[in-house]
Design an enzyme around this catalytic site. Structure first.
Site, short mmCIF file in Angstrom:
data_model
loop_
_atom_site.label_atom_id
_atom_site.label_comp_id
_atom_site.label_asym_id
_atom_site.label_seq_id
_atom_site.Cartn_x
_atom_site.Cartn_y
_atom_site.Cartn_z
N ASP A 84 68.60 36.93 9.30
CA ASP A 84 68.03 38.18 10.03
C ASP A 84 68.49 39.06 9.54
O ASP A 84 67.40 39.38 8.87
CB ASP A 84 68.93 37.69 12.01
CG ASP A 84 68.96 37.22 12.67
OD1 ASP A 84 66.99 36.51 12.47
OD2 ASP A 84 69.39 36.85 14.45
N GLU A 89 67.39 33.53 14.36
CA GLU A 89 68.13 33.12 13.26
C GLU A 89 68.34 31.42 12.39
O GLU A 89 68.16 31.12 11.70
CB GLU A 89 69.80 33.03 13.41
CG GLU A 89 71.09 32.96 13.14
CD GLU A 89 70.38 33.89 10.69
OE1 GLU A 89 70.23 35.20 10.92
OE2 GLU A 89 71.09 33.48 9.79
N GLN A 122 68.04 41.21 15.60
CA GLN A 122 68.76 41.29 15.05
C GLN A 122 68.37 41.51 13.93
O GLN A 122 68.92 42.56 12.35
CB GLN A 122 69.94 39.99 14.34
CG GLN A 122 70.80 40.55 13.59
CD GLN A 122 71.92 39.44 13.01
OE1 GLN A 122 72.46 39.38 12.33
NE2 GLN A 122 72.27 38.39 14.30
N GLY A 165 77.27 26.07 -9.19
CA GLY A 165 76.90 27.20 -10.33
C GLY A 165 77.06 26.46 -11.17
O GLY A 165 77.67 25.03 -11.10
N GLY A 166 77.26 26.47 -12.47
CA GLY A 166 77.62 25.71 -13.97
C GLY A 166 79.25 25.67 -14.15
O GLY A 166 79.47 24.73 -14.96
N1 CAO Z 1 57.24 48.75 25.90
C1 CAO Z 1 56.27 47.73 26.35
N2 CAO Z 1 56.43 46.49 26.48
C2 CAO Z 1 57.26 46.57 25.39
C3 CAO Z 1 57.71 47.29 25.01
C4 CAO Z 1 57.93 48.36 24.97
N3 CAO Z 1 58.75 49.55 24.58
N4 CAO Z 1 58.78 46.33 23.44
C5 CAO Z 1 58.58 44.65 23.71
N5 CAO Z 1 57.57 44.65 24.66
C6 CAO Z 1 57.05 43.62 24.91
C7 CAO Z 1 56.09 43.20 23.72
O1 CAO Z 1 54.39 43.87 23.71
C8 CAO Z 1 55.73 41.80 24.52
O2 CAO Z 1 55.03 41.61 25.16
P1 CAO Z 1 53.54 40.49 24.76
O3 CAO Z 1 54.35 39.25 25.53
O4 CAO Z 1 52.83 40.91 26.50
O5 CAO Z 1 53.17 40.75 23.92
C9 CAO Z 1 56.94 41.80 25.05
O6 CAO Z 1 57.82 42.44 25.13
C10 CAO Z 1 57.97 40.76 24.18
O7 CAO Z 1 58.50 41.10 22.85
P2 CAO Z 1 58.42 39.90 21.64
O8 CAO Z 1 57.39 39.10 22.55
O9 CAO Z 1 58.88 40.08 20.64
O10 CAO Z 1 60.10 39.17 22.82
P3 CAO Z 1 60.56 38.24 22.34
O11 CAO Z 1 62.08 37.54 23.74
O12 CAO Z 1 59.72 36.71 23.73
O13 CAO Z 1 60.64 37.41 21.43
C11 CAO Z 1 61.40 37.32 19.47
C12 CAO Z 1 61.69 37.69 20.69
C13 CAO Z 1 62.88 37.81 18.80
C14 CAO Z 1 61.64 35.55 19.09
C15 CAO Z 1 60.87 37.14 18.45
O14 CAO Z 1 60.28 38.85 19.00
C16 CAO Z 1 59.76 37.41 17.20
O15 CAO Z 1 59.90 35.37 16.95
N6 CAO Z 1 59.61 38.03 16.48
C17 CAO Z 1 59.75 38.38 15.10
C18 CAO Z 1 61.56 36.81 14.19
C19 CAO Z 1 62.24 37.91 14.42
O16 CAO Z 1 62.64 38.93 14.07
N7 CAO Z 1 62.95 36.73 15.20
C20 CAO Z 1 64.73 37.32 14.39
C21 CAO Z 1 65.19 37.81 16.39
S1 CAO Z 1 66.79 37.94 15.75
O17 CAO Z 1 67.78 36.71 16.16
#
Ligand code: CAO
Length: 415
Positions: free
Chosen positions: A167, A138, A16, A246-247
């Protein structure tokens, strides 16, 4: 013409926060190329699914006006395409877990070397510090950014709020930083990194609560219900229910029908400048001359009783009648509008804030259009792309690959 026409965005975002940012930039006119993993795509395509076989509303409502390219960025041929994209685009946006981009082989240093004009925007849960490596969603950020500790009733647990301040809030902050960086690049010729940590963005939106934290050192917070109730404030900004931040004191009050309608309520603000109008409207004209009620200071210790009296009046009216009667005499009130009421509100349809969009897999659905209205940069809301819908188009028209090269890339399994 649109404000960001000609700006190319390499959109490596998911879920998001990042998609909120790139959707806004797309609405402002940028060409947003969403890069997704082949066969999988943004995880939200398959989250909270309401129509089998169709992209979820979670995805469609955050990815309008974008093009979708599938690309495996861990595959050698995929990396080569990504390099071309980095050289071609003005802005790259990502919200992977900390370190994920570098693990793919695309550190900020590498990206800068490939394209010194590149502006790289990131959302992370935390900025540099003890929690910088954490994954964040979030509600985690609502809790770590000060929102949850200050939301809810004083005698209840901390609460998260329905507004996605972490988010969507961080996506909004990031969009502003990216637009500013684009403006700066016009003069400096250089790109830069733009980071919007979710904790920091939530804290920014909770700014008034840090204000109250400091006010506490100089005495009780007189506009909080606790003051009228004689409750101790403790040493940290407490939760304040529906008290106004607010106030001008305010509360949520019942309206006619509250017994059966969960949203038959109104917000009511006893703004000092229109106090006499409040007295007249609720049938208490004698309060205008009564020293217990006539001044804002005198009213502070009686706010609970005052709002109870006002509520006796609001309960005789619908929330819309309260709106009409009070606004006619400048008293600020706000009916508690349900999502159903908002979805059906003609004025929001007229301004393009609630929009009906047609989608090939799911048919018609409602979405929230661009809330920012610019007189010289019109926004038309276009449906979100299907997974990989524009892969060929982007490889050929944006990156200039020949038909044979596209075939070879596809053959390799990288897209
Ligand atoms: N091709 C190949 N690999 C890909 C890819 C693509 N097009 N897109 C993503 N990947 C891979 C990433 O490189 C990652 O691999 P590694 O773990 O080996 O480095 C893997 O997919 C997972 O990506 P991720 O760790 O970002 O995803 P997740 O689902 O495990 O975590 C989230 C999700 C949101 C918790 C994490 O991305 C995060 O903390 N983001 C920053 C904060 C944020 O934006 N949070 C808000 C999310 S909305 O509620």
């Amino acid at each position: 013409m649109k404000a960001l026409e000609g700006v190319k965005i390499l959109d490596f975002t998911h879920v998001q926060s990042g998609p909120t940012c790139t959707q806004l930039l797309a609405w402002l006119g940028a060409d947003v190329i969403k890069v997704e993993r082949p066969g999988v795509g943004d995880a939200t395509r398959n989250q909270l699914v309401d129509v089998d076989g169709a992209d979820s509303l979670y995805f469609t409502m955050l990815n309008h006006n974008k093009r979708s390219l599938t690309l495996n960025s861990k595959h050698e041929a995929g990396k080569a395409v990504l390099e071309r994209l980095i050289k071609e685009c003005d802005v790259m946006v990502e919200n992977f877990a900390p370190g994920a981009l570098a693990r793919m082989g695309f550190s900020w240093e590498r990206i800068q070397a490939l394209n010194p004009r590149m502006i790289m925007g990131s959302v992370k849960g935390f900025g540099p510090g003890p929690y910088q490596a954490c994954k964040v969603y979030e509600n985690v950020a609502q809790c770590t950014g000060g929102s949850a500790s200050t939301t809810g009733f004083p005698d209840g647990p901390p609460l998260v709020t329905g507004a996605q301040i972490a988010d969507s809030g961080s996506g909004l902050h990031l969009a502003l930083g990216l637009v500013a960086a684009l403006y700066q690049r016009e003069k400096s010729g250089r790109g830069q990194q733009v980071l919007a940590p979710m904790q920091d963005c939530v804290l920014n939106l909770c700014r008034v609560k840090l204000r109250d934290q400091q006010r506490l050192q100089h005495g009780p917070l007189t506009e909080y219900s606790q003051f009228a109730d004689g409750v101790d404030f403790g040493d940290a900004t407490p939760r304040s229910g529906n008290d106004s931040g607010g106030g001008q004191p305010g509360r949520i009050l019942k309206c006619k029908g509250w017994e059966t309608d969960a949203n038959a309520y109104t917000y009511f603000i006893t703004q000092a400048a229109v106090w006499e109008n409040v007295c007249d409207v609720i049938g208490k004209p004698e309060w205008k001359e009564d020293s217990d009620y006539a001044t804002a200071k005198a009213r502070l210790t009686r706010l609970n009783a005052i709002f109870e009296t006002i509520e006796q009046w609001t309960m005789t009216k619908t929330k819309f009648e309260v709106m009409d009667i009070c606004n006619a005499v400048n008293i600020p009130v706000g009916p508690i509008l349900s999502m159903k009421e908002l979805a059906e509100e003609p004025a929001l349809r007229d301004t393009g804030t609630i929009v009906e969009v047609d989608h090939p897999e799911r048919g018609k659905y409602l979405t929230v259009g661009c809330p920012i209205k610019m007189s010289d940069s019109p926004v038309g809301v276009e449906r979100s792309p299907l997974l990989g819908e524009h892969t060929d188009e982007i490889l050929t028209t944006v990156l200039g690959y020949s038909a044979e090269q596209v075939a070879a890339i596809k053959q390799s399994g990288a897209v």
